[in-house]
Design a protein around this motif. Structure first.
Motif, PDB file in Angstrom:
ATOM      1  N   LEU A  77     -59.880 -33.335 -27.126  1.00 29.26           N
ATOM      2  CA  LEU A  77     -59.895 -33.912 -25.778  1.00 29.26           C
ATOM      3  C   LEU A  77     -59.676 -32.848 -24.705  1.00 29.26           C
ATOM      4  N   MET A  78     -59.002 -31.748 -25.064  1.00 29.58           N
ATOM      5  CA  MET A  78     -58.838 -30.658 -24.108  1.00 29.58           C
ATOM      6  C   MET A  78     -60.186 -30.073 -23.711  1.00 29.58           C
ATOM      7  N   THR A  79     -61.161 -30.123 -24.624  1.00 29.97           N
ATOM      8  CA  THR A  79     -62.501 -29.655 -24.291  1.00 29.97           C
ATOM      9  C   THR A  79     -63.101 -30.501 -23.169  1.00 29.97           C
ATOM     10  N   ILE A  80     -62.897 -31.822 -23.262  1.00 26.80           N
ATOM     11  CA  ILE A  80     -63.359 -32.709 -22.190  1.00 26.80           C
ATOM     12  C   ILE A  80     -62.633 -32.385 -20.891  1.00 26.80           C
ATOM     13  N   SER A  81     -61.330 -32.154 -20.983  1.00 26.48           N
ATOM     14  CA  SER A  81     -60.535 -31.829 -19.807  1.00 26.48           C
ATOM     15  C   SER A  81     -61.031 -30.549 -19.139  1.00 26.48           C
TER      16      SER A  81
END
Length: 331
Positions: free
Chosen positions: A269-273
């Motif tokens: 999810l950090m990639t999305i962030s």
């Protein structure tokens, strides 16, 4: 109060306290004193960047402790109203700009859509009380992902983040879309998270983040920074589930710690962030080199840190921070 009041006052006080510590008793700036000062400033800025997340998590825990079940206003609705008030205060008192708020709201929408689907398929559940909800998801839940966005835009400014060998933005967007899509599709088709995790490592393996603390710059691999943030979010998730903000199936009978495997999910999810933040705040290279340059300075091994002392020719940390605030304030 405006953006140049509360936020500037707190950040200026951090700066002044650091200078007093460095110049205490007019003694030479020894390496030990410089290290301690940079360490304390780093912690203070991180805490300041977490303002929204800490306020929201504190509200959830407080509501669990004091909110009576028989109250006319459901606990979920009370937490939602409190979250809205915190967000409004962040904007009114200048802790976030209008442009930063756009990023936070985008995080809110992305998180809420995913949570509506996940609750429908039984990945986790919320208390059924309250009317401020979408389907089975109380509206305060979107603010929890919005808190991640708030942290990221604030830490981006406070530490004047710059990046060496930053990947092509379209690659980040495509990978982030794949990660987001997999959180939906893995319930009906093959779960691709192992492949996606490998692609995240491959994409960011050579990327380094440059973090200006006070008079020094710290460098570390972006993957290490993302991993550390994922671990902190997982720790906050344990506290939130303990406070009955939501529950995973394994916590239905009684609370148990969230499985450490969730750290992988948060890392993805950090990639999305990262994609959302760098969409509005493009990643900037260190001074004098391109973000994708193959001739960028050599960097230490993974997890290593290097402190670069400030020279007399460099502008002060306060002037750098103020200049960056003026450039970044586009709201």
């Amino acid at each position: 109060m405006t953006e140049r009041s509360l936020a500037t006052v707190v950040e200026s006080r951090i700066d002044r306290a650091a200078r007093r510590m460095l110049d205490a008793g007019r003694q030479p700036r020894t390496p030990t004193r410089q290290f301690v000062t940079e360490f304390l400033v780093f912690g203070a800025k991180q805490a300041w960047a977490c303002t929204f997340g800490v306020a929201l998590l504190g509200t959830i825990v407080l509501a669990r402790a004091v909110w009576p079940p028989e109250a006319p206003l459901a606990r979920n609705d009370a937490v939602t109203i409190a979250a809205v008030l915190v967000q409004v205060a962040m904007l009114v008192f200048g802790l976030e700009t209008v442009r930063e708020l756009r990023v936070v709201l985008l995080f809110h929408v992305v998180g809420t859509v995913m949570k509506v689907f996940k609750t429908d398929v039984g990945s986790w559940s919320y208390d059924t009380g309250g009317v401020l909800r979408i389907a089975a998801v109380p509206l305060f839940s979107g603010f929890m992902y919005g808190a991640v966005g708030s942290y990221m835009v604030r830490v981006y400014r406070l530490f004047d983040l710059r990046f060496s060998r930053w990947p092509r933005q379209w690659c980040i967007v495509v990978l982030a879309a794949g990660v987001y899509g997999n959180f939906f599709t893995h319930h009906v088709v093959w779960d691709a998270r192992v492949v996606l995790l490998g692609l995240v490592v491959l994409l960011f393996a050579r990327t380094t983040v440059h973090v200006r603390v006070h008079c020094a710059t710290m460098r570390m691999p972006v993957l290490v920074a993302m991993g550390l943030v994922a671990v902190v979010i997982w720790m906050a998730e344990n506290l939130a589930t303990w406070a009955d903000a939501w529950a995973y199936p394994a916590q239905a009978a009684a609370w148990t710690p969230v499985a450490p495997t969730k750290i992988t999910a948060w890392l993805l999810l950090m990639t999305i962030s990262v994609a959302l933040v760098t969409w509005l705040y493009p990643a900037r290279p260190p001074d004098g080199c391109s973000a994708n340059s193959r001739h960028a300075p050599n960097h230490p091994a993974a997890g290593a840190r290097r402190v670069l002392p400030q020279t007399a020719a460099e502008p002060s940390a306060r002037r750098e921070s103020s200049a960056f605030r003026r450039d970044a304030h586009l709201g």
